[in-house]
Design a protein around this motif. Sequence first.
Motif, PDB file in Angstrom:
ATOM      1  N   VAL A  24     -11.774   0.291  -8.366  1.00  0.00           N
ATOM      2  CA  VAL A  24     -11.092  -0.134  -9.585  1.00  0.00           C
ATOM      3  C   VAL A  24     -11.182  -1.652  -9.781  1.00  0.00           C
ATOM      4  O   VAL A  24     -11.359  -2.135 -10.893  1.00  0.00           O
ATOM      5  CB  VAL A  24      -9.622   0.350  -9.578  1.00  0.00           C
ATOM      6  N   GLU A  25     -11.100  -2.392  -8.680  1.00  0.00           N
ATOM      7  CA  GLU A  25     -11.078  -3.851  -8.837  1.00  0.00           C
ATOM      8  C   GLU A  25     -12.474  -4.475  -8.834  1.00  0.00           C
ATOM      9  O   GLU A  25     -12.693  -5.500  -9.452  1.00  0.00           O
ATOM     10  CB  GLU A  25     -10.189  -4.475  -7.752  1.00  0.00           C
ATOM     11  N   ILE A  32     -10.694   1.978 -20.585  1.00  0.00           N
ATOM     12  CA  ILE A  32      -9.373   2.545 -20.319  1.00  0.00           C
ATOM     13  C   ILE A  32      -8.302   1.621 -20.888  1.00  0.00           C
ATOM     14  O   ILE A  32      -8.326   0.421 -20.621  1.00  0.00           O
ATOM     15  CB  ILE A  32      -9.227   2.679 -18.779  1.00  0.00           C
ATOM     16  N   LYS A  82     -11.570   5.021 -27.821  1.00  0.00           N
ATOM     17  CA  LYS A  82     -11.758   3.655 -28.276  1.00  0.00           C
ATOM     18  C   LYS A  82     -12.517   3.635 -29.606  1.00  0.00           C
ATOM     19  O   LYS A  82     -12.196   2.839 -30.496  1.00  0.00           O
ATOM     20  CB  LYS A  82     -12.516   2.881 -27.199  1.00  0.00           C
ATOM     21  N   TYR A  98      -5.919   6.169  -9.133  1.00  0.00           N
ATOM     22  CA  TYR A  98      -5.713   4.866  -8.507  1.00  0.00           C
ATOM     23  C   TYR A  98      -4.373   4.817  -7.773  1.00  0.00           C
ATOM     24  O   TYR A  98      -4.261   4.291  -6.672  1.00  0.00           O
ATOM     25  CB  TYR A  98      -5.777   3.786  -9.581  1.00  0.00           C
ATOM     26  N   TYR A  99      -3.350   5.402  -8.384  1.00  0.00           N
ATOM     27  CA  TYR A  99      -2.016   5.380  -7.774  1.00  0.00           C
ATOM     28  C   TYR A  99      -1.967   6.209  -6.491  1.00  0.00           C
ATOM     29  O   TYR A  99      -1.380   5.811  -5.499  1.00  0.00           O
ATOM     30  CB  TYR A  99      -0.985   5.908  -8.775  1.00  0.00           C
ATOM     31  N   LEU A 113     -16.359   2.725 -17.940  1.00  0.00           N
ATOM     32  CA  LEU A 113     -15.164   3.559 -17.950  1.00  0.00           C
ATOM     33  C   LEU A 113     -13.917   2.691 -17.785  1.00  0.00           C
ATOM     34  O   LEU A 113     -12.939   2.827 -18.517  1.00  0.00           O
ATOM     35  CB  LEU A 113     -15.272   4.560 -16.796  1.00  0.00           C
ATOM     36  N   VAL A 131     -11.999   8.592 -22.785  1.00  0.00           N
ATOM     37  CA  VAL A 131     -11.596   7.212 -23.071  1.00  0.00           C
ATOM     38  C   VAL A 131     -12.560   6.503 -24.018  1.00  0.00           C
ATOM     39  O   VAL A 131     -12.137   5.750 -24.890  1.00  0.00           O
ATOM     40  CB  VAL A 131     -11.413   6.359 -21.796  1.00  0.00           C
ATOM     41  N   THR A 132     -13.848   6.771 -23.854  1.00  0.00           N
ATOM     42  CA  THR A 132     -14.806   6.075 -24.702  1.00  0.00           C
ATOM     43  C   THR A 132     -14.671   6.535 -26.155  1.00  0.00           C
ATOM     44  O   THR A 132     -14.692   5.725 -27.080  1.00  0.00           O
ATOM     45  CB  THR A 132     -16.223   6.281 -24.158  1.00  0.00           C
ATOM     46  N   ALA A 169      -9.937   3.078  -3.305  1.00  0.00           N
ATOM     47  CA  ALA A 169      -9.407   2.960  -4.665  1.00  0.00           C
ATOM     48  C   ALA A 169      -9.459   1.509  -5.132  1.00  0.00           C
ATOM     49  O   ALA A 169      -9.832   1.228  -6.275  1.00  0.00           O
ATOM     50  CB  ALA A 169      -7.994   3.515  -4.716  1.00  0.00           C
ATOM     51  N   GLU A 170      -9.097   0.589  -4.241  1.00  0.00           N
ATOM     52  CA  GLU A 170      -9.116  -0.831  -4.621  1.00  0.00           C
ATOM     53  C   GLU A 170     -10.529  -1.298  -4.963  1.00  0.00           C
ATOM     54  O   GLU A 170     -10.741  -1.926  -5.994  1.00  0.00           O
ATOM     55  CB  GLU A 170      -8.576  -1.724  -3.497  1.00  0.00           C
ATOM     56  N   ILE A 228      -7.564   7.891 -14.622  1.00  0.00           N
ATOM     57  CA  ILE A 228      -7.837   6.826 -13.660  1.00  0.00           C
ATOM     58  C   ILE A 228      -6.546   6.290 -13.058  1.00  0.00           C
ATOM     59  O   ILE A 228      -6.484   5.979 -11.874  1.00  0.00           O
ATOM     60  CB  ILE A 228      -8.634   5.673 -14.330  1.00  0.00           C
ATOM     61  N   GLY A 229      -5.500   6.211 -13.876  1.00  0.00           N
ATOM     62  CA  GLY A 229      -4.215   5.728 -13.375  1.00  0.00           C
ATOM     63  C   GLY A 229      -3.705   6.626 -12.255  1.00  0.00           C
ATOM     64  O   GLY A 229      -3.270   6.145 -11.204  1.00  0.00           O
ATOM     65  N   MET A 263       0.848  -1.214   0.000  1.00  0.00           N
ATOM     66  CA  MET A 263       0.000   0.000   0.000  1.00  0.00           C
ATOM     67  C   MET A 263       0.877   1.254   0.000  1.00  0.00           C
ATOM     68  O   MET A 263       1.806   1.392   0.762  1.00  0.00           O
ATOM     69  CB  MET A 263      -0.865   0.018   1.254  1.00  0.00           C
ATOM     70  N   VAL A 264       0.521   2.150  -0.865  1.00  0.00           N
ATOM     71  CA  VAL A 264       1.305   3.368  -0.988  1.00  0.00           C
ATOM     72  C   VAL A 264       1.115   4.247   0.237  1.00  0.00           C
ATOM     73  O   VAL A 264       2.042   4.868   0.729  1.00  0.00           O
ATOM     74  CB  VAL A 264       0.872   4.129  -2.248  1.00  0.00           C
ATOM     75  N   ILE A 286       0.696  -1.016  -9.620  1.00  0.00           N
ATOM     76  CA  ILE A 286       1.120   0.358  -9.340  1.00  0.00           C
ATOM     77  C   ILE A 286       0.775   0.805  -7.920  1.00  0.00           C
ATOM     78  O   ILE A 286       1.269   1.814  -7.449  1.00  0.00           O
ATOM     79  CB  ILE A 286       0.584   1.397 -10.364  1.00  0.00           C
ATOM     80  N   ARG A 287      -0.088   0.076  -7.229  1.00  0.00           N
ATOM     81  CA  ARG A 287      -0.363   0.424  -5.827  1.00  0.00           C
ATOM     82  C   ARG A 287       0.488  -0.389  -4.871  1.00  0.00           C
ATOM     83  O   ARG A 287       0.510  -0.133  -3.687  1.00  0.00           O
ATOM     84  CB  ARG A 287      -1.847   0.212  -5.494  1.00  0.00           C
ATOM     85  N   GLU A 288       1.185  -1.362  -5.420  1.00  0.00           N
ATOM     86  CA  GLU A 288       1.958  -2.239  -4.544  1.00  0.00           C
ATOM     87  C   GLU A 288       3.379  -1.737  -4.340  1.00  0.00           C
ATOM     88  O   GLU A 288       4.111  -2.235  -3.510  1.00  0.00           O
ATOM     89  CB  GLU A 288       1.949  -3.665  -5.113  1.00  0.00           C
ATOM     90  N   GLN A 289       3.784  -0.780  -5.137  1.00  0.00           N
ATOM     91  CA  GLN A 289       5.129  -0.241  -4.954  1.00  0.00           C
ATOM     92  C   GLN A 289       5.120   1.224  -5.347  1.00  0.00           C
ATOM     93  O   GLN A 289       4.177   1.702  -5.962  1.00  0.00           O
ATOM     94  CB  GLN A 289       6.124  -1.007  -5.831  1.00  0.00           C
ATOM     95  N   SER A 323      -4.597   7.701  -4.565  1.00  0.00           N
ATOM     96  CA  SER A 323      -5.708   8.012  -3.671  1.00  0.00           C
ATOM     97  C   SER A 323      -6.074   6.899  -2.706  1.00  0.00           C
ATOM     98  O   SER A 323      -5.971   5.716  -3.016  1.00  0.00           O
ATOM     99  CB  SER A 323      -6.952   8.363  -4.491  1.00  0.00           C
ATOM    100  N   ASP A 324      -6.571   7.323  -1.527  1.00  0.00           N
ATOM    101  CA  ASP A 324      -7.187   6.384  -0.602  1.00  0.00           C
ATOM    102  C   ASP A 324      -8.583   6.047  -1.101  1.00  0.00           C
ATOM    103  O   ASP A 324      -9.017   4.913  -1.072  1.00  0.00           O
ATOM    104  CB  ASP A 324      -7.324   7.010   0.792  1.00  0.00           C
ATOM    105  N   ALA A 355     -13.605  -0.436 -18.399  1.00  0.00           N
ATOM    106  CA  ALA A 355     -13.419  -1.362 -19.522  1.00  0.00           C
ATOM    107  C   ALA A 355     -12.781  -0.643 -20.712  1.00  0.00           C
ATOM    108  O   ALA A 355     -12.066  -1.255 -21.499  1.00  0.00           O
ATOM    109  CB  ALA A 355     -14.760  -1.965 -19.929  1.00  0.00           C
ATOM    110  N   LEU A 381       1.329   5.220 -15.278  1.00  0.00           N
ATOM    111  CA  LEU A 381       0.304   5.013 -14.261  1.00  0.00           C
ATOM    112  C   LEU A 381      -0.945   4.452 -14.927  1.00  0.00           C
ATOM    113  O   LEU A 381      -1.683   5.163 -15.588  1.00  0.00           O
ATOM    114  CB  LEU A 381      -0.036   6.333 -13.566  1.00  0.00           C
ATOM    115  N   VAL A 382      -1.117   3.162 -14.812  1.00  0.00           N
ATOM    116  CA  VAL A 382      -2.313   2.526 -15.359  1.00  0.00           C
ATOM    117  C   VAL A 382      -3.090   1.942 -14.185  1.00  0.00           C
ATOM    118  O   VAL A 382      -2.499   1.616 -13.160  1.00  0.00           O
ATOM    119  CB  VAL A 382      -1.950   1.411 -16.367  1.00  0.00           C
ATOM    120  N   PRO A 383      -4.405   1.805 -14.296  1.00  0.00           N
ATOM    121  CA  PRO A 383      -5.153   1.274 -13.161  1.00  0.00           C
ATOM    122  C   PRO A 383      -4.986  -0.240 -13.040  1.00  0.00           C
ATOM    123  O   PRO A 383      -5.910  -1.004 -13.273  1.00  0.00           O
ATOM    124  CB  PRO A 383      -6.605   1.664 -13.472  1.00  0.00           C
TER     125      PRO A 383
END
Lengths: 271, 323
Positions: free
Chosen positions: A247-248, A262, B192, A223-224, A258, B188-189, A243-244, A219-220, A1-2, B267-270, A226-227, A260, B261-263
């Motif tokens: 996004v997940e 990206i 595509k 996600y990177y 959105l 984004v839409t 964020a998890e 979004i990247g 976790m960042v 990228i949240r693990e490090q 934010s809490d 899908a 930075l992609v979702p």
Amino acid sequence: MVLANAVKRDEKVRPLLQVENLTKVFGGGRNEVVAVDDISFAIAPGEIVSLLGESGSGKTTTARMILRLSRPTKGRILYEGKDINEMKGIDYWRRAQTIFQDPFSSFNSFYSVHSFLGKAFRLADNDFSEDERRALMEKAMEDVGLNASELLFKRPHELSGGQRQRLMIARALLIGPELLVADEPTSMIDASSRVGILNMLMDLSRKHGMTIMFITHDIGLAYYTSDRLLIMNEGRIVEEGSAEEVVERPTNAYTKRLLADIPTLRRKWDT
Amino acid sequence: MKNLLKAQDLRAYYRLVDGTEIKAVDGVTLELRPNEVLGIAGESGCGKSTLAAVMSLTHNPPLRVVDGHVAANGSNLLTMPPEQVRREIKGRHISVVPQGAMNALNPTQRVRNFAIDMLQEHFPEMTKAQAIDLARARIEELSLPVRVLDSYPHELSGGMKQRTIIVLSTLLDPKVLIADEPTSALDVTSQKIVIKLLLALLGEGIITSIAFITHELPLLRQVADRIAIMYAGKLVEVGSMDEIIFSPEHPYTRALMGSMLVPEKHIREQRIEAIPGVPPDLKDLPIGCRFHPRCQKRLPVCSQEEPPAKIVGDRTTWCWLMQ
Ligand SMILES: Nc1ncnc2c1ncn2[C@@H]1O[C@H](COP(=O)(O)OP(=O)(O)O)[C@@H](O)[C@H]1O
Ligand SMILES: Nc1ncnc2c1ncn2[C@@H]1O[C@H](COP(=O)(O)OP(=O)(O)O)[C@@H](O)[C@H]1O
Ligand code: SF4
Ligand SMILES: [Mg+2]
Ligand SMILES: [Mg+2]
């Protein structure tokens, strides 16, 4: 976790910022635009939150109301429980600062970098000597990757978009607000440097408890950093969560689409 | 020299009135192959649009080609008489959708005039009605709404404007389409949808190949067959999409990929690290490898001599580490 040690939302922690039924309507009659449509959310001290949405969804309008640059049509915004529109402007802006989306419009072309940064001291409590100010300005510039000796007496049109955006961030660092509202803060900064600026803001949040609200379509980035994420579409907040979670495991149809669409590195679209 | 389109040792500089030279394209050799999407990527200011302008023969002073050539079908297009280039090459062999084209449409003219001007440039005897018929047929074929022809630019969304420009720019079935940041500034839409259109042009056989220029690598992962990475006026690495995205070798490509930075979970693990410093000034380039002031892997030779090309399989890398 960042952001392992960022302050988490907790019943006992009073929100720093509380937005209640916020609405903004532009124009009237046939030209009426409901840019922000009855949104409510809260941000805890030290939290990093992203308001995420596509262009035209109402993000900047929301940010402008939070920064007291525009009055809500309906609803209210509380800062530590007080309505911001009932506070004295200077008192609020000492505590809540911004990095604008468009650095071109936020500079007066007659000011040099030095006088632009110098104005930030009007919001400071302390009296600094000219030498102290100069040293603080140079430090803030170096912190955001700007060469102070080369740029301090330049005018805005002599800087690139990325340099102007870094300068906005340097100004925010000088003021050291409790709440930073950053509207597309790195849109003019290239990928290889963007993450450096974001790391710097995240470090500030961690070290000094600065609360950050990113306003972004990226979004990247959201996600990177934010809490928590707030997903905005057509003036409404359609989904909110960590964020998890968002996004997940998105639950809202708009958020799902959105995500899908990206482009990512691991997954290829089904075109 | 039987090529679809190839830049060979191309150098194109902006010569400013005060005599300074901006070496925006400085020794680029790059070939576009049949039936491919070639991605050209790099950070802003590295020379992508300059390369697009020269390869599409749309460059103008102060930009000048100082060396090298652009080859197609066995001829050097740079020495071809301008009248022949206009008649046989532009729009017919190569079409370009310049960066920001959708904001450059004349706001006082209906979109159909763009098609009429384009077609009459090549067929002066063609009537307006014939030109509009041709444009309408193509628009229907590609499932865009026909009403776009009667619209003014401000009545169309960004994505629709960009799709319309792409369709009208390829009315003469050019072999090559050079698309310079066609999806930047779109949601984004819409991105595509624009990409689907480009792939449809290839799928329908209307065009043969695409040079797709962007600063967004995740997009190229979706569409490119090969990718060329540019840095400060030069190519640093060219290879298949898989090679460049999943196993880059050049330190710059690696660092660039590492800073995306992609979702995605990793990228949240490090902590993601930026590349220190900024790209060099193209008026005052470092000696040797242009990336050396920012490179964590540099060798003594890197600040003395430019790295030569190293070709392994389908990948070319310009780095002393590979020698
Ligand atoms: N000053 C204004 N007058 C009229 N309409 C506006 C104004 N500012 C924003 N809008 C409209 O409000 C909507 C939301 O805009 P904005 O908040 O800028 O969105 P975002 O920042 O998400 O792109 C848009 O439809 C926009 O056209
Ligand atoms: N008309 C021009 N006159 C002078 N310099 C230019 C001009 N257009 C571009 N440049 C410079 O050439 C370099 C490459 O620009 P460009 O090809 O637009 O890069 P990219 O498309 O990769 O962002 C940059 O340093 C840019 O400032
Ligand atoms: S040539 Fe040297 S400085 Fe350049 S990328 Fe390779 S190792 Fe780094
Ligand atoms: Mg906005
Ligand atoms: Mg460009």
